[in-house]
Motif scaffolding. Structure first.
Motif, PDB file in Angstrom:
ATOM      1  N   CYS A  40      27.056  47.088  12.095  1.00 60.53           N
ATOM      2  CA  CYS A  40      26.059  46.982  11.024  1.00 60.53           C
ATOM      3  C   CYS A  40      25.287  45.677  11.113  1.00 60.53           C
ATOM      4  N   SER A  41      25.988  44.627  11.527  1.00 62.11           N
ATOM      5  CA  SER A  41      25.301  43.337  11.562  1.00 62.11           C
ATOM      6  C   SER A  41      24.193  43.326  12.592  1.00 62.11           C
ATOM      7  N   SER A  42      24.316  44.183  13.630  1.00 65.02           N
ATOM      8  CA  SER A  42      23.240  44.214  14.631  1.00 65.02           C
ATOM      9  C   SER A  42      22.172  45.251  14.300  1.00 65.02           C
ATOM     10  N   MET A  43      22.435  46.062  13.246  1.00 61.74           N
ATOM     11  CA  MET A  43      21.441  47.078  12.863  1.00 61.74           C
ATOM     12  C   MET A  43      20.514  46.503  11.804  1.00 61.74           C
ATOM     13  N   PRO A  44      19.273  47.024  11.715  1.00 64.29           N
ATOM     14  CA  PRO A  44      18.386  46.545  10.644  1.00 64.29           C
ATOM     15  C   PRO A  44      18.914  46.998   9.297  1.00 64.29           C
ATOM     16  N   THR A  45      19.126  46.039   8.420  1.00 56.82           N
ATOM     17  CA  THR A  45      19.655  46.373   7.110  1.00 56.82           C
ATOM     18  C   THR A  45      18.513  46.817   6.192  1.00 56.82           C
ATOM     19  N   PRO A  46      18.836  47.476   5.085  1.00 57.73           N
ATOM     20  CA  PRO A  46      17.778  47.873   4.149  1.00 57.73           C
ATOM     21  C   PRO A  46      16.977  46.674   3.660  1.00 57.73           C
ATOM     22  N   VAL A  47      17.664  45.531   3.471  1.00 53.82           N
ATOM     23  CA  VAL A  47      16.969  44.337   2.993  1.00 53.82           C
ATOM     24  C   VAL A  47      15.959  43.881   4.012  1.00 53.82           C
ATOM     25  N   LYS A  48      16.449  43.873   5.312  1.00 57.13           N
ATOM     26  CA  LYS A  48      15.534  43.458   6.368  1.00 57.13           C
ATOM     27  C   LYS A  48      14.345  44.392   6.433  1.00 57.13           C
ATOM     28  N   ALA A  49      14.639  45.698   6.363  1.00 56.27           N
ATOM     29  CA  ALA A  49      13.574  46.676   6.471  1.00 56.27           C
ATOM     30  C   ALA A  49      12.568  46.485   5.366  1.00 56.27           C
ATOM     31  N   SER A  50      13.054  46.274   4.144  1.00 55.77           N
ATOM     32  CA  SER A  50      12.117  46.146   3.037  1.00 55.77           C
ATOM     33  C   SER A  50      11.292  44.879   3.180  1.00 55.77           C
ATOM     34  N   SER A  51      11.910  43.805   3.707  1.00 55.73           N
ATOM     35  CA  SER A  51      11.125  42.583   3.871  1.00 55.73           C
ATOM     36  C   SER A  51      10.054  42.775   4.930  1.00 55.73           C
ATOM     37  N   GLN A  52      10.392  43.623   5.955  1.00 56.17           N
ATOM     38  CA  GLN A  52       9.375  43.894   6.973  1.00 56.17           C
ATOM     39  C   GLN A  52       8.213  44.650   6.355  1.00 56.17           C
ATOM     40  N   VAL A  53       8.546  45.623   5.494  1.00 54.85           N
ATOM     41  CA  VAL A  53       7.500  46.413   4.843  1.00 54.85           C
ATOM     42  C   VAL A  53       6.634  45.511   3.974  1.00 54.85           C
ATOM     43  N   VAL A  54       7.305  44.645   3.197  1.00 60.26           N
ATOM     44  CA  VAL A  54       6.562  43.729   2.333  1.00 60.26           C
ATOM     45  C   VAL A  54       5.673  42.835   3.182  1.00 60.26           C
ATOM     46  N   GLY A  55       6.229  42.343   4.304  1.00 59.28           N
ATOM     47  CA  GLY A  55       5.462  41.492   5.210  1.00 59.28           C
ATOM     48  C   GLY A  55       4.245  42.219   5.755  1.00 59.28           C
ATOM     49  N   PHE A  56       4.436  43.498   6.085  1.00 59.75           N
ATOM     50  CA  PHE A  56       3.332  44.289   6.610  1.00 59.75           C
ATOM     51  C   PHE A  56       2.218  44.388   5.581  1.00 59.75           C
ATOM     52  N   PHE A  57       2.611  44.734   4.333  1.00 56.40           N
ATOM     53  CA  PHE A  57       1.592  44.870   3.292  1.00 56.40           C
ATOM     54  C   PHE A  57       0.936  43.529   2.989  1.00 56.40           C
ATOM     55  N   ALA A  58       1.732  42.460   3.032  1.00 49.26           N
ATOM     56  CA  ALA A  58       1.163  41.137   2.757  1.00 49.26           C
ATOM     57  C   ALA A  58       0.118  40.789   3.805  1.00 49.26           C
ATOM     58  N   SER A  59       0.440  41.090   5.083  1.00 50.26           N
ATOM     59  CA  SER A  59      -0.532  40.740   6.124  1.00 50.26           C
ATOM     60  C   SER A  59      -1.772  41.617   6.013  1.00 50.26           C
ATOM     61  N   GLU A  60      -1.558  42.903   5.635  1.00 51.67           N
ATOM     62  CA  GLU A  60      -2.716  43.783   5.443  1.00 51.67           C
ATOM     63  C   GLU A  60      -3.617  43.246   4.348  1.00 51.67           C
ATOM     64  N   LEU A  61      -2.976  42.816   3.258  1.00 52.59           N
ATOM     65  CA  LEU A  61      -3.717  42.282   2.117  1.00 52.59           C
ATOM     66  C   LEU A  61      -4.490  41.035   2.535  1.00 52.59           C
ATOM     67  N   GLN A  62      -3.806  40.202   3.336  1.00 49.89           N
ATOM     68  CA  GLN A  62      -4.448  38.976   3.830  1.00 49.89           C
ATOM     69  C   GLN A  62      -5.676  39.332   4.652  1.00 49.89           C
ATOM     70  N   ASP A  63      -5.522  40.355   5.533  1.00 48.31           N
ATOM     71  CA  ASP A  63      -6.653  40.778   6.364  1.00 48.31           C
ATOM     72  C   ASP A  63      -7.817  41.240   5.506  1.00 48.31           C
ATOM     73  N   LEU A  64      -7.474  42.043   4.483  1.00 45.37           N
ATOM     74  CA  LEU A  64      -8.528  42.562   3.611  1.00 45.37           C
ATOM     75  C   LEU A  64      -9.245  41.417   2.918  1.00 45.37           C
ATOM     76  N   ARG A  65      -8.452  40.449   2.457  1.00 42.72           N
ATOM     77  CA  ARG A  65      -9.055  39.316   1.757  1.00 42.72           C
ATOM     78  C   ARG A  65      -9.989  38.545   2.675  1.00 42.72           C
ATOM     79  N   SER A  66      -9.487  38.292   3.917  1.00 42.66           N
ATOM     80  CA  SER A  66     -10.334  37.501   4.810  1.00 42.66           C
ATOM     81  C   SER A  66     -11.575  38.282   5.202  1.00 42.66           C
ATOM     82  N   LEU A  67     -11.439  39.618   5.310  1.00 39.19           N
ATOM     83  CA  LEU A  67     -12.594  40.459   5.621  1.00 39.19           C
ATOM     84  C   LEU A  67     -13.616  40.352   4.506  1.00 39.19           C
ATOM     85  N   ARG A  68     -13.122  40.407   3.273  1.00 31.78           N
ATOM     86  CA  ARG A  68     -13.997  40.331   2.114  1.00 31.78           C
ATOM     87  C   ARG A  68     -14.714  38.982   2.102  1.00 31.78           C
ATOM     88  N   ARG A  69     -13.925  37.917   2.396  1.00 30.67           N
ATOM     89  CA  ARG A  69     -14.505  36.572   2.406  1.00 30.67           C
ATOM     90  C   ARG A  69     -15.594  36.476   3.477  1.00 30.67           C
TER      91      ARG A  69
END
Ligand code: PPS
Length: 214
Positions: A40-69
């Motif tokens: 289990c320690s070598s598998m992606p945990t739910p916490v890790k997965a969710s942080s990756q998802v959050v990171g993905f959305f955060a970067s998308e949001l950042q891209d959108l913001r910079s595009l708007r700017r």
């Protein structure tokens, strides 16, 4: 002797067998548990997965913001001096000519941030620099009253050097009344500076006083 007597007793032998079976099953389950935790320690945990998802959305949001700017910048800089439009800003080298800024109020020649002035020889240092995004907004869109000449260097800086001011206008509105949209539209204007987040002075921070509000 005592052990052999106990062991030879059929009742004790039964108990001993049960004990051994339980011990074996306990050890086996412990081993399995150990293996599972290792895997289990070598598998992606739910916490890790969710942080990756959050990171993905955060970067998308950042891209959108910079595009708007960028879009806003493109609009703003359209029709300004040739060579200073946003499109050409990345590869254009800015000359010192563009770094000069004539203060409409005083007639004084001021200099943009990043522009060096040789104070000993009282002349501009003609250096070439890559304009940053902030630089362009700063140089092209801020009205003179938002630029403050700093003492010895002759550089300009945005409001901040001891120029804390109370707002000249406030947007007051009910929830979902479209106040955010109004703020964003006003913010596009070069002469308007607005706070980023709602300050909530009157309802949450009133006791902090006007010094806080400035
Ligand atoms: N011009 C215009 N016409 C119609 N509706 C508009 C307009 N501008 C903003 N909106 C809608 O207003 C909602 C956001 O209002 P606020 O910025 O006041 O929201 S908030 O209370 O501060 O969260 C938000 O509605 P919801 O999307 O339903 O949340 C905006 O879509």
């Amino acid at each position: 002797m005592a052990f052999s007597r106990v062991y030879s007793d059929p009742l004790s032998r039964g108990i001993f067998k049960k004990f051994m079976v339980m011990l074996c099953s306990l050890l086996t389950s412990l081993y399995l548990l150990h293996c599972l935790t290792d895997r289990c320690s070598s598998m992606p945990t739910p916490v890790k997965a969710s942080s990756q998802v959050v990171g993905f959305f955060a970067s998308e949001l950042q891209d959108l913001r910079s595009l708007r700017r960028k879009r806003l910048l493109q609009k703003w800089t359209a029709g300004s001096k040739p060579g200073l439009s946003y499109e050409s800003a990345d590869d254009a080298k800015r000359t010192s000519e563009y770094s000069r800024f004539d203060d409409a109020d005083t007639g004084q020649v001021l200099y943009e941030p990043g522009h060096q002035v040789d104070s000993e020889n009282n002349r501009e240092l003609s250096h070439y620099m890559q304009p940053s995004l902030g630089d362009i907004v700063y140089s092209k869109r801020l009205a003179p009253r938002f630029l403050v000449k700093t003492g010895s260097t002759g550089k300009l800086s945005p409001l901040g050097d001891g120029t804390k001011k109370l707002p000249q206008a406030m947007i007051i509105g009910v929830k979902k009344g479209g106040t955010r949209a109004l703020l964003e539209f006003l913010r596009v204007h070069p002469d308007i500076r607005a706070v980023g987040a709602e300050p909530h002075f009157f309802d949450r921070n009133y006791e902090n006083g006007l010094e806080w509000y400035r």
